[in-house]
Design a protein around this motif. Structure first.
Motif, PDB file in Angstrom:
ATOM      1  N   VAL A  40      32.419   5.639  24.198  1.00 17.86           N
ATOM      2  CA  VAL A  40      31.090   6.161  23.849  1.00 17.86           C
ATOM      3  C   VAL A  40      31.230   7.292  22.835  1.00 17.86           C
ATOM      4  CG1 VAL A  40      29.086   7.436  24.724  1.00 17.86           C
ATOM      5  CG2 VAL A  40      29.943   5.457  25.992  1.00 17.86           C
ATOM      6  N   GLU A  41      32.139   8.214  23.075  1.00 20.57           N
ATOM      7  CA  GLU A  41      32.318   9.337  22.149  1.00 20.57           C
ATOM      8  C   GLU A  41      32.738   8.856  20.757  1.00 20.57           C
ATOM      9  OE1 GLU A  41      33.365  13.126  25.018  1.00 20.57           O
ATOM     10  OE2 GLU A  41      35.057  11.991  24.196  1.00 20.57           O
ATOM     11  N   ARG A  42      33.642   7.896  20.710  1.00 16.44           N
ATOM     12  CA  ARG A  42      34.113   7.367  19.430  1.00 16.44           C
ATOM     13  C   ARG A  42      32.972   6.686  18.668  1.00 16.44           C
ATOM     14  NH1 ARG A  42      38.109   5.137  21.391  1.00 16.44           N
ATOM     15  NH2 ARG A  42      37.211   3.125  21.872  1.00 16.44           N
ATOM     16  N   ARG A  43      32.202   5.870  19.357  1.00 13.44           N
ATOM     17  CA  ARG A  43      31.103   5.146  18.702  1.00 13.44           C
ATOM     18  C   ARG A  43      29.982   6.073  18.258  1.00 13.44           C
ATOM     19  NH1 ARG A  43      30.856  -0.445  19.238  1.00 13.44           N
ATOM     20  NH2 ARG A  43      32.628  -1.310  20.352  1.00 13.44           N
ATOM     21  N   GLU A  44      29.737   7.115  19.043  1.00 13.64           N
ATOM     22  CA  GLU A  44      28.654   8.049  18.728  1.00 13.64           C
ATOM     23  C   GLU A  44      29.083   9.162  17.778  1.00 13.64           C
ATOM     24  OE1 GLU A  44      25.177   8.097  19.855  1.00 13.64           O
ATOM     25  OE2 GLU A  44      25.894   6.020  19.993  1.00 13.64           O
ATOM     26  N   GLY A  45      30.382   9.400  17.696  1.00 15.28           N
ATOM     27  CA  GLY A  45      30.879  10.469  16.841  1.00 15.28           C
ATOM     28  C   GLY A  45      30.567  11.855  17.368  1.00 15.28           C
ATOM     29  N   ARG A  46      30.426  11.985  18.679  1.00 10.79           N
ATOM     30  CA  ARG A  46      30.152  13.269  19.312  1.00 10.79           C
ATOM     31  C   ARG A  46      30.556  13.205  20.773  1.00 10.79           C
ATOM     32  NH1 ARG A  46      23.692  13.178  20.123  1.00 10.79           N
ATOM     33  NH2 ARG A  46      23.489  10.926  20.278  1.00 10.79           N
ATOM     34  N   THR A  47      30.644  14.370  21.385  1.00 10.91           N
ATOM     35  CA  THR A  47      31.098  14.433  22.772  1.00 10.91           C
ATOM     36  C   THR A  47      29.980  14.021  23.729  1.00 10.91           C
ATOM     37  OG1 THR A  47      30.403  16.722  23.118  1.00 10.91           O
ATOM     38  CG2 THR A  47      32.629  16.374  22.209  1.00 10.91           C
TER      39      THR A  47
END
Length: 179
Positions: A40-47
């Protein structure tokens, strides 16, 4: 121990060791680990914390469910789910078709492992009370989806991974739909 290319899913509360045990289990089985929180973090580009703050828990849970579905459909290996993924009824239904291990942990062992930073948005205010409330709500859900329960408190990571790999090899850990 022979390599086995089958999805094994690890569920449990924050601090249970899903990612750590999952990495060792993947190594033993000769497969890859996929952590849905990291996905999720990788796809969203945020924590995850930023997603919670900016868009709310409901939005994060939708992203998390999508990550679980992708993992179950496409990943041949070990999958570590975020602690709250089991709250989504469709996620629990999907987990019935794969072997699931519930990594359990006591509060006394979990809280030092997760720390008390903002990285765990649901544990920021009153971590002990929040962790207990989360476990009161989630423990029955973890038990519902799991084919095996393993207490991680005092066992070395290597031993935990070996226990799970051996249960898989003996055929004791199967999808709930097959039991």
């Amino acid at each position: 121990m022979s390599a086995r290319r089958a999805t094994v899913v690890l569920v449990g509360p924050p601090g249970a060791g899903k990612t750590t045990v999952g990495g060792e289990l993947a190594r033993l089985l000769g497969v890859e680990l996929l952590d849905t929180d990291e996905d999720v973090e990788r796809r969203e580009g945020r924590t995850i914390s930023d997603i919670f703050i900016d868009d709310g828990e409901a939005h994060f849970r939708a992203l998390e469910h999508a990550a679980v579905v992708r993992a179950l459909e496409a990943h041949e290996g070990v999958v570590a789910l975020g602690g709250g993924a089991v709250e989504h009824p469709e996620t629990r239904a999907a987990l019935r078709s794969v072997p699931v291990v519930y990594l359990d942990v006591s509060m006394a062992k979990a809280l030092p492992r997760v720390g008390l930073s903002g990285a765990r948005p649901l544990l920021v205010d009153s971590p002990r009370a929040r962790w207990k409330a989360l476990m009161d709500a989630r423990r029955p859900l973890y038990q519902e989806v799991a084919g095996l329960v393993v207490l991680t408190d005092d066992e070395p990571v290597e031993r935990l991974a070996t226990l799970i790999a051996e249960a898989l090899e003996r055929g004791e850990l199967r999808p709930r739909d097959e039991t």
